[in-house]
Every structure is written in C-alpha cells, then in structure tokens.
Design an enzyme around this catalytic site. Structure first.
Site, PDB file in Angstrom:
ATOM      1  N   GLY A 184       0.678  -3.569   4.802  1.00 46.10           N
ATOM      2  CA  GLY A 184       0.509  -5.167   5.139  1.00 46.10           C
ATOM      3  C   GLY A 184       1.536  -5.398   5.788  1.00 46.10           C
ATOM      4  O   GLY A 184       2.682  -5.226   5.483  1.00 46.10           O
TER       5      GLY A 184
ATOM      6  N   CYS B 101      -0.654   2.914   6.228  1.00 45.70           N
ATOM      7  CA  CYS B 101      -0.685   1.206   6.776  1.00 45.70           C
ATOM      8  C   CYS B 101      -0.380   0.365   5.824  1.00 45.70           C
ATOM      9  O   CYS B 101      -0.787   0.822   4.648  1.00 45.70           O
ATOM     10  CB  CYS B 101      -2.016   0.685   7.567  1.00 45.70           C
ATOM     11  SG  CYS B 101      -3.337   0.331   6.855  1.00 45.70           S
TER      12      CYS B 101
ATOM     13  N   HIS C 162      -8.820   2.731  -3.171  1.00 52.23           N
ATOM     14  CA  HIS C 162      -7.391   2.481  -3.203  1.00 52.23           C
ATOM     15  C   HIS C 162      -6.762   1.939  -3.898  1.00 52.23           C
ATOM     16  O   HIS C 162      -6.693   0.666  -3.758  1.00 52.23           O
ATOM     17  CB  HIS C 162      -7.920   2.545  -1.234  1.00 52.23           C
ATOM     18  CG  HIS C 162      -6.185   2.080  -1.423  1.00 52.23           C
ATOM     19  ND1 HIS C 162      -4.652   2.285  -1.377  1.00 52.23           N
ATOM     20  CD2 HIS C 162      -5.550   0.935   0.127  1.00 52.23           C
ATOM     21  CE1 HIS C 162      -3.904   1.486  -0.382  1.00 52.23           C
ATOM     22  NE2 HIS C 162      -3.835   0.823   0.761  1.00 52.23           N
TER      23      HIS C 162
ATOM     24  N   CYS D 174       1.295  -1.485   0.171  1.00 47.68           N
ATOM     25  CA  CYS D 174      -0.157   0.449   0.221  1.00 47.68           C
ATOM     26  C   CYS D 174       1.066   1.144  -0.121  1.00 47.68           C
ATOM     27  O   CYS D 174       0.431   1.996  -0.621  1.00 47.68           O
ATOM     28  CB  CYS D 174      -1.115   0.210   1.069  1.00 47.68           C
ATOM     29  SG  CYS D 174      -1.663  -1.641   1.049  1.00 47.68           S
TER      30      CYS D 174
HETATM   31  C1  LIG Z   1     -14.595  -5.254   1.429  1.00 41.86           C
HETATM   32  C2  LIG Z   1     -14.489  -6.326  -0.705  1.00 41.86           C
HETATM   33  C3  LIG Z   1     -14.096  -7.369   0.544  1.00 41.86           C
HETATM   34  C4  LIG Z   1     -16.324  -5.529  -0.878  1.00 41.86           C
HETATM   35  O1  LIG Z   1     -16.291  -6.215  -2.157  1.00 41.86           O
HETATM   36  P1  LIG Z   1     -17.051  -6.457  -2.840  1.00 41.86           P
HETATM   37  O2  LIG Z   1     -18.525  -7.650  -2.349  1.00 41.86           O
HETATM   38  O3  LIG Z   1     -16.779  -6.768  -4.514  1.00 41.86           O
HETATM   39  O4  LIG Z   1     -18.646  -4.718  -2.576  1.00 41.86           O
HETATM   40  P2  LIG Z   1     -18.994  -4.847  -3.646  1.00 41.86           P
HETATM   41  O5  LIG Z   1     -18.561  -3.016  -4.614  1.00 41.86           O
HETATM   42  O6  LIG Z   1     -19.890  -5.819  -4.322  1.00 41.86           O
HETATM   43  O7  LIG Z   1     -20.434  -4.102  -2.085  1.00 41.86           O
HETATM   44  C5  LIG Z   1     -20.504  -5.170  -1.884  1.00 41.86           C
HETATM   45  C6  LIG Z   1     -22.432  -4.773  -1.495  1.00 41.86           C
HETATM   46  O8  LIG Z   1     -21.958  -3.611  -0.650  1.00 41.86           O
HETATM   47  C7  LIG Z   1     -22.694  -2.433  -1.144  1.00 41.86           C
HETATM   48  N1  LIG Z   1     -22.081  -1.308  -0.860  1.00 41.86           N
HETATM   49  C8  LIG Z   1     -20.868  -0.629  -0.865  1.00 41.86           C
HETATM   50  N2  LIG Z   1     -20.483   0.030  -0.394  1.00 41.86           N
HETATM   51  C9  LIG Z   1     -21.412   1.140  -0.959  1.00 41.86           C
HETATM   52  C10 LIG Z   1     -21.888   1.893   0.227  1.00 41.86           C
HETATM   53  N3  LIG Z   1     -21.124   3.276   0.700  1.00 41.86           N
HETATM   54  N4  LIG Z   1     -23.650   2.420  -0.004  1.00 41.86           N
HETATM   55  C11 LIG Z   1     -23.921   1.413   0.004  1.00 41.86           C
HETATM   56  N5  LIG Z   1     -23.932   0.067  -0.400  1.00 41.86           N
HETATM   57  C12 LIG Z   1     -22.761  -0.714  -0.552  1.00 41.86           C
HETATM   58  C13 LIG Z   1     -22.786  -2.986  -2.980  1.00 41.86           C
HETATM   59  O9  LIG Z   1     -23.491  -1.842  -3.831  1.00 41.86           O
HETATM   60  C14 LIG Z   1     -22.721  -4.369  -2.547  1.00 41.86           C
HETATM   61  O10 LIG Z   1     -24.364  -4.942  -2.373  1.00 41.86           O
HETATM   62  P3  LIG Z   1     -24.251  -5.789  -3.604  1.00 41.86           P
HETATM   63  O11 LIG Z   1     -23.716  -6.390  -2.872  1.00 41.86           O
HETATM   64  O12 LIG Z   1     -26.044  -5.906  -3.194  1.00 41.86           O
HETATM   65  O13 LIG Z   1     -24.378  -6.105  -4.751  1.00 41.86           O
HETATM   66  C15 LIG Z   1     -13.105  -5.263  -0.599  1.00 41.86           C
HETATM   67  O14 LIG Z   1     -13.802  -4.043  -1.496  1.00 41.86           O
HETATM   68  C16 LIG Z   1     -12.261  -5.571   0.143  1.00 41.86           C
HETATM   69  O15 LIG Z   1     -11.735  -6.259   0.050  1.00 41.86           O
HETATM   70  N6  LIG Z   1     -12.268  -3.996   0.495  1.00 41.86           N
HETATM   71  C17 LIG Z   1     -10.475  -4.352   1.019  1.00 41.86           C
HETATM   72  C18 LIG Z   1      -9.365  -3.813  -0.015  1.00 41.86           C
HETATM   73  C19 LIG Z   1      -8.304  -3.831   0.671  1.00 41.86           C
HETATM   74  O16 LIG Z   1      -8.205  -5.168   1.429  1.00 41.86           O
HETATM   75  N7  LIG Z   1      -7.013  -3.402   0.654  1.00 41.86           N
HETATM   76  C20 LIG Z   1      -5.846  -3.318   1.258  1.00 41.86           C
HETATM   77  C21 LIG Z   1      -5.952  -2.638   2.385  1.00 41.86           C
HETATM   78  S1  LIG Z   1      -4.938  -2.755   2.998  1.00 41.86           S
END
Ligand SMILES: CC(C)(COP(=O)(O)OP(=O)(O)OC[C@H]1O[C@@H](n2cnc3c(N)ncnc32)[C@H](O)[C@@H]1OP(=O)(O)O)[C@@H](O)C(=O)NCCC(=O)NCCS
Length: 377
Positions: A357, A355, A324, A71
């Site tokens: 990984g 932060c 991100h 990151c």
């Molecule tokens: C959290 C995570 C698993 C979600 O992935 P995902 O399930 O593909 O995400 P989506 O965009 O499909 O969102 C899931 C649901 O939440 C809803 N949603 C997401 N953000 C929303 C918001 N702000 N408001 C309303 N709904 C929201 C989506 O519409 C979706 O709904 P659905 O299932 O009815 O279609 C993924 O984003 C992730 O792994 N994030 C972390 C990334 C990371 O680790 N980065 C490194 C950091 S060190």
C-alpha cells in the site's frame, strides 16, 4: 474460524510450533523476535514481537519488536533480521507477521494527514487498494477482466491440487478455536479457498470498487485472519546447531511507485533486487508473487514477458485462494518458495515479491540449497 481467537494468540501458536519443531535450537539462542502487523492496536498492539515472545514461553532474555510495512510486514521482518545477521548483531532470529482483519478492518483508527489529498500528493483512490487495482486495469487495458478471472480460477485450482498432494498441510500450525455458538474447535486447514471456482461463475460477480469495473471478490485476495513465523539464522550458526536450511537469502529491495497504481511496485523492486544480486529475470527458476489482486500479478508477468500459465509461477496457488492477512503473507510466500526449491532441484534461484500500500513493492531473491547443476542441465 478465528472470529473469537485473539490475533496475538495466532502468532504465538506459530512461534511455539516453530520452537517445538526445532528442538536443536536452544530458545535462549534466539537473539530477537520481529513480528509485523499493519494495525498495531488492541490484540495486535503492545509491541507484538516482545509480547508474543513472552507469551510463547521464550526466555525473558529474548527481546522482540513490532514492524509495519503493510502487506510486506513479514517480508520486512525477515529482511530486517537478516540484515542484523549480516551486520553481526544476531546469530538467529524469529520473523513473522499477523493480521486479524476481522478484528482490525483495513484503515481502523487511521487519521491520514488531510494534506495527502488536499495538496493532491496522491489521488483519493490511492488509499483504497481495490481502487488502485482498477487504476491498474485502466493503465494497462490489455489486462482485461477475463485474464484476471482466468488467473483467479487457476489459483483456486492450484491450491486445491496442492492440498490434494499434501503440499500445504506440512507447514500449517493447528490452532485451537473457540466459538460461543459452536464451542471449541481445531483449525487444521485454510478456510478461504473455494475449490471448483470457474471463470463462468467469476464473470458474474459484482465489481465493488467501481460500477462496471473489473476487480471482484473472486479475482482479489479477501479479508482474512492469519499469522506466520520463520527462523532466520547465520549460515555458520545453522550449521553449528544443525538447523535445516530451506533457502539462502541472496538480495532484497524495496521500491516506491505512484501510490495510485501500487500494484506495479514489485516490478522496480524486483529489478533492483536482481541488480544487486547480479542476476537477470531468466535466472529465476521459481516465483512466489503475492496475489493481492490478479491484475497486479499479470502486470508483473507481462512486464517480464512471463506467461500466466508458466509452471514456475505460484505453483501451489496464492492469496486469491488462500487469503491475504496483510502483514503475515510475506512469510507464507517464503514457505511456499522453500517447498518449490525442495521439489525443483533444477531451480537455482527463486523470488518472493509483493505489492505494498501507498505505492511500494518488495522483492527478495533466494538461492536453493537443494540445487543440482545436473538437474538443471
Ligand atoms: C473484494 C472485497 C471487497 C470483497 O468483499 P466481500 O464482498 O465481503 O466478499 P465476499 O466474500 O462476501 O464475496 C462477495 C460475493 O462474491 C462471491 N464470491 C467470492 N469469491 C468467489 C469465488 N471464488 N467463486 C464464487 N463466488 C465467489 C461470494 O460468495 C459473495 O457472494 P454473495 O454476495 O452472493 O454472498 C474484499 O475481499 C476486499 O476488499 N479485498 C481486497 C483486500 C485488500 O485490499 N487487500 C490488500 C491488498 S493490497
């Protein structure tokens, strides 16, 4: 938006635009090009700093290299070339990062040494960033899902307001896109933000990393595609060439923490960076804290006794709304801090922190060239 756009083309667009916006910088004066990517294969491989420099049309005499600190890739690209400048090896360099997380899902092609888990060097959860965020909620029970969701909704709101005020657009690079379904297009705005997000909607989202957990798609950064680039120059060279000075790098530090709670990394990294600059947290007038997960920003703010609603913190929103794209984000934080500096001449120092990984944090302390003692009084 970028499903059919190459990762290297994203960062090449950034480098080209940087050079177009700065005709005062003769391209042959660029001493090095440091480009970060976490997954350095396919369209993010081939020593991307060098290949992107060539493809961006920089003279062949300009070298380049690839960098990885997950990151904090772009942040490390900046601190690395800045250190080269401090050492006298460079006059001016380009630093940035790219991550096309749709082409390169997190963990692609990895072969972690089985000893990491077998010998319990780390818990298995340490390798899944969302699980480390759940661990952080466990460790600090006062960091509730309600607080995380409130912070996430505020981030969406700040991004919406920043867009409405035209704050974000000036630093974006329009990128041509291609879609076999839709044809050619032009990307001119971030795709991930969800304006109008409310805490009520967020409260209903699933917790994908643990049943009955607290981390959701709404209070975490998403999986995104993006790139950034910036110029880093010696002060005397910036003056000689007439390059505009947005920020002055004061100090930086990286620190390691338990990988299972990697989200606390910014705390020791910031303490180390402040210590090196002989400053305290109270000297910081503007913060850009990467929002990998809301809980990790809240852990930082609680530690330093700063309110989540403090106007110095992420005033134009953060990764929860923007996304991100891992190795690119460090420079986005810097671009937003530079804008804060311009808007706030009363802020003398600022901080970018994130932060990382495997249990790390990175922090950079910056000084505001627009600082006015009278404005602070
Ligand atoms: C959290 C995570 C698993 C979600 O992935 P995902 O399930 O593909 O995400 P989506 O965009 O499909 O969102 C899931 C649901 O939440 C809803 N949603 C997401 N953000 C929303 C918001 N702000 N408001 C309303 N709904 C929201 C989506 O519409 C979706 O709904 P659905 O299932 O009815 O279609 C993924 O984003 C992730 O792994 N994030 C972390 C990334 C990371 O680790 N980065 C490194 C950091 S060190």
């Amino acid at each position: 938006m970028y499903a059919e756009t190459r990762a290297d083309d994203l960062v090449i667009s950034c480098i080209r635009e940087l050079m177009r916006r700065h005709p005062e910088l003769p391209p042959e004066r660029v001493d090095d090009v440091a480009i970060a990517a976490t997954t350095q294969i396919g369209d993010q491989g081939l020593t991307i700093g060098r290949s992107a420099a060539l493809l961006a049309g920089l003279p062949r005499s300009v070298p380049g290299f690839a960098i990885d600190r997950m990151c904090a890739g772009a942040m490390t690209a900046v601190t690395t070339v800045a250190s080269g400048i401090a050492f006298g090896a460079y006059d001016v360099a380009i630093a940035g990062g790219v991550e096309h997380m749709s082409h390169h899902p997190m963990g692609e092609g990895l072969d972690p040494n089985p000893r990491i888990v077998a010998e319990k060097l780390v818990d298995e959860s340490a390798l899944v960033m969302g699980s480390t965020a759940e661990n952080l909620h466990d460790r600090f029970p006062e960091l509730t899902r309600e607080r995380a969701d409130a912070f996430a909704a505020a981030s969406q709101d700040r991004v919406q307001r920043a867009y409405e005020a035209g704050v974000i657009q000036e630093s974006l690079v329009p990128v041509a896109t291609r879609s076999s379904e839709l044809g050619w297009g032009l990307a001119t705005a971030d795709e991930p933000p969800r304006p109008g997000t409310t805490v009520d909607v967020l409260a209903g989202l699933r917790t994908p990393f643990r049943p009955h957990g607290r981390v959701t798609a709404g209070n975490a950064a998403g999986l995104n595609d993006g790139a950034t680039a910036c110029l880093v120059a010696a002060e005397s060279v910036a003056e000689e060439l007439g390059l505009p000075v947005a920020m002055r790098l004061v100090s930086y530090a990286f620190a390691g923490v338990e990988p299972e709670v990697m989200g606390v990394g910014p705390i020791p990294a910031t303490e180390k960076a402040l210590d090196k600059a002989d400053l305290s947290i109270d000297d910081i007038g503007a913060f850009e804290i990467n929002e990998a997960f809301a809980v990790q920003v809240l852990a930082f703010l609680d530690h330093f006794g700063i309110e989540a609603s403090d106007p110095r913190v992420n005033p134009y929103g953060g990764a929860i709304a923007f996304g991100h794209p891992l190795a690119s984000s460090g420079v986005r934080l810097m671009i937003q801090l530079a804008r804060s500096f311009r808007d706030h001449p009363e802020a003398r120092y600022g901080l970018t922190t994130m932060c990382i990984g495997l249990g790390m944090g990175g922090s950079v302390v910056w000084e505001n060239p627009h600082y006015l003692a009278e404005a602070a009084a």
